[in-house]
Design an enzyme around this catalytic site. Structure first.
Site, PDB file in Angstrom:
ATOM      1  N   SER A 251       0.810  -1.075   0.462  1.00 28.86           N
ATOM      2  CA  SER A 251       0.256  -0.018  -0.168  1.00 28.86           C
ATOM      3  C   SER A 251       0.719   0.800  -0.275  1.00 28.86           C
ATOM      4  O   SER A 251       2.087   1.019   0.186  1.00 28.86           O
ATOM      5  CB  SER A 251      -1.177   0.061   1.234  1.00 28.86           C
ATOM      6  N   LYS A 252       0.941   2.560  -0.886  1.00 33.23           N
ATOM      7  CA  LYS A 252       1.188   3.484  -0.299  1.00 33.23           C
ATOM      8  C   LYS A 252       1.465   4.100   0.792  1.00 33.23           C
ATOM      9  O   LYS A 252       2.905   4.809   0.802  1.00 33.23           O
ATOM     10  CB  LYS A 252       0.075   4.734  -1.481  1.00 33.23           C
ATOM     11  N   ARG A 253       0.308   3.654   1.794  1.00 30.42           N
ATOM     12  CA  ARG A 253       0.954   4.292   2.875  1.00 30.42           C
ATOM     13  C   ARG A 253       1.636   3.440   3.483  1.00 30.42           C
ATOM     14  O   ARG A 253       2.826   4.513   3.901  1.00 30.42           O
ATOM     15  CB  ARG A 253      -0.632   3.828   4.127  1.00 30.42           C
ATOM     16  N   ARG A 254       2.293   2.329   3.389  1.00 26.77           N
ATOM     17  CA  ARG A 254       3.490   1.890   3.873  1.00 26.77           C
ATOM     18  C   ARG A 254       4.370   1.794   2.787  1.00 26.77           C
ATOM     19  O   ARG A 254       5.107   0.786   3.156  1.00 26.77           O
ATOM     20  CB  ARG A 254       2.773   0.581   3.993  1.00 26.77           C
ATOM     21  N   GLY A 255       4.931   2.413   1.834  1.00 19.88           N
ATOM     22  CA  GLY A 255       5.885   3.117   1.142  1.00 19.88           C
ATOM     23  C   GLY A 255       5.763   2.444  -0.219  1.00 19.88           C
ATOM     24  O   GLY A 255       6.653   2.480  -0.497  1.00 19.88           O
TER      25      GLY A 255
END
Ligand code: GLU
Length: 484
Positions: A251-255
């Site tokens: 996920s984008k949130r986790r880089g």
């Protein structure tokens, strides 16, 4: 295999990373490998989560990867428009049909009541479900709607069980009692994903719905809508999630990087496609490196595994290096322009043979070519002369090299190499150690590109100049040795 007509239906709520696009790739491969068609549809009915630039980025991502679509935004097609916010009439019409047949009902429950109900269900460890209060009072609800009270339309989930033969997971079965009466139209009149996806997949003639695992629990709702509208459902293929190295969903949130970020970093579309194809699919052979054509020939949905796939950044790197080496020379020359924008096409043509074997990403060309295109960077931290070579030998080596270049140019580099090797041997210095002197002189660094090739690239004048400069640097460092 009968032609598969499938689609990729992203929501413009963010940028595409490898996990999202892997699902698009499977759909594209399923279509291309069966001579079918691939439709692109933008699912933008969730206006609250709409990210304006993301729609353009989705198209750009697929275009850059050359995952061409046969119907969809920009190219059009017989079942258009392919953007859901432009199809609202169709959803309204089908919602009406669902109400008329009793498969859907209006609900005016206030958000506060629904929240309270959910909290109570949570407290009792019950699954969150609408309690159908409005179902038994549809006349009143009609009057409330009449007077302007906001209402949503809900699917009346039929009793019984739902099952389907998932192409990837096999038989999946649900007890309908566990499934909530899904909202189909929101109070603003916009459809939810669940109504829009069924209407569109049917009207667009989709034979296979290929999407990620997270939609499995929604599928019974979709099947209920298909049945209520008297439509035959497509085949469902729920592809496994892509996890990162810590086994969490990419996920984008986790880089997780977006595909367009990979493009800027110098990854090739061919390498990303190859790496993504292996996230959940295998050919059943030892083959790891695939061209696009080879993937089309080898792909089948039946060979997609049902367990999650783990993205391995090192594998992508190694595939990228391999695809760079396989790349057509002129294509590589063209691809390097983005990373070496100041160079002419002729310069890049001369660079390619030197760089090709040494790049993991195209971006590596920047650092590799730097000493060839500009002045060699003299790194003050480079130990000079190298530890294993005494200063006298270093000086003699540089003197001989300068004399050679000045007298004979660079036409016979092999002869020069032999003479320098002899000199080193006569002084008991290993050639490997001695040549570090040349690397530092020519490239500013004790390793990197093959040093004689680098000399040939920069030419006689610059080679002689850099060797002389190194000679001066040697004298300078000997007269004032660095501290420590
Ligand atoms: N719009 C949905 C998403 O972005 C598509 C799901 C589907 O393919 O049915 O995840």
């Amino acid at each position: 295999m009968a032609p598969i007509r499938t689609r990729f239906a992203p929501s413009p709520t963010g940028f595409l990373h490898l996990g999202n696009v892997r699902t698009a790739l499977f759909a594209w491969l399923a279509a291309r490998s069966t001579g079918g068609s691939f439709v692109l549809r933008i699912e933008d009915t969730d206006q609250g989560r709409y990210v304006p630039e993301s729609e353009a980025a989705i198209l750009e991502t697929l275009q850059w990867l050359e995952l061409t679509w046969d119907e969809g935004p920009e190219v059009g097609g017989p079942q258009g428009p392919y953007i859901q916010s432009l199809r609202l009439d169709l959803y309204a019409e089908h919602a009406r049909r669902l109400v008329e047949s009793g498969a859907a009902y209006w609900c005016t429950c206030a958000p506060e009541r629904l929240t309270e109900m959910r909290l109570e269900q949570q407290r009792l460890h019950q699954p969150p479900r609408y309690d159908r209060r409005c179902l038994s009072r549809q006349d009143q609800v009609a009057a409330e709607r009449e007077s302007g009270m906001p209402a949503v339309l809900r699917l009346r989930m039929p009793a019984g069980t739902t099952e389907w033969d998932d192409v990837i997971h096999g038989l999946i079965r649900y007890d309908n009692a566990d499934i909530d009466d899904q909202v189909l139209l929101k109070s603003d009149g916009f459809p939810t994903y669940h109504l829009a996806v069924v209407v569109d997949d049917h009207l667009m003639g989709i034979s296979h719905v290929i999407r990620s695992d997270e939609w499995i629990p929604s599928t019974p709702k979709h099947l209920a809508i298909y049945a209520a509208l008297g439509w035959e459902a497509p085949r469902f293929c729920h592809a496994p999630n892509v996890l990162d190295e810590s086994r969490q969903k990419l996920s984008k949130r986790r880089g997780a990087r977006t595909v367009l970020e990979y493009a800027e970093l110098g990854y090739l579309p061919e390498a990303l496609i190859n790496a993504m194809a292996l996230l959940g699919w295998s050919s059943g052979t030892e083959q790891e490196v695939f061209s696009r054509e080879e993937l089309i020939a080898a792909f089948s949905l039946e060979r997609v595994q049902s367990s999650p796939a783990v993205f391995d950044a090192h594998r992508l790197d190694s595939l990228n290096g391999l695809h760079i080496r396989r790349m057509d020379g002129e294509a590589l020359v063209a691809a390097l322009e983005f990373h070496l924008p100041e160079t002419s096409i002729e310069t890049r043509r001369r660079l390619v043979p030197l760089l090709r074997e040494r790049m993991i990403t195209l971006r590596d060309a920047v650092a590799l070519a730097e000493p060839l295109l500009g002045p060699a960077p003299w790194d003050p931290d480079v130990v000079f002369p190298p530890r294993k070579v005494d200063p006298e030998t270093t000086g003699a080596l540089l003197d001989v090299a300068v004399a050679e270049v000045e007298a004979r140019g660079l036409d016979d580099l092999e002869a020069m190499r032999l003479r320098l090797t002899e000199l080193l041997e006569s002084r008991g210095v290993k050639a490997r150690d001695g040549f570090r002197v040349l690397y530092i002189a020519i490239l500013g660094h004790p390793s990197g590109l093959p040093v004689f090739d680098a000399m040939a690239f920069i030419g006689v004048e610059k080679s002689a100049e850099r060797l002389r400069m190194a000679r001066q640097e040697l004298d300078r460092r000997r007269s004032s040795p660095p501290a420590g």
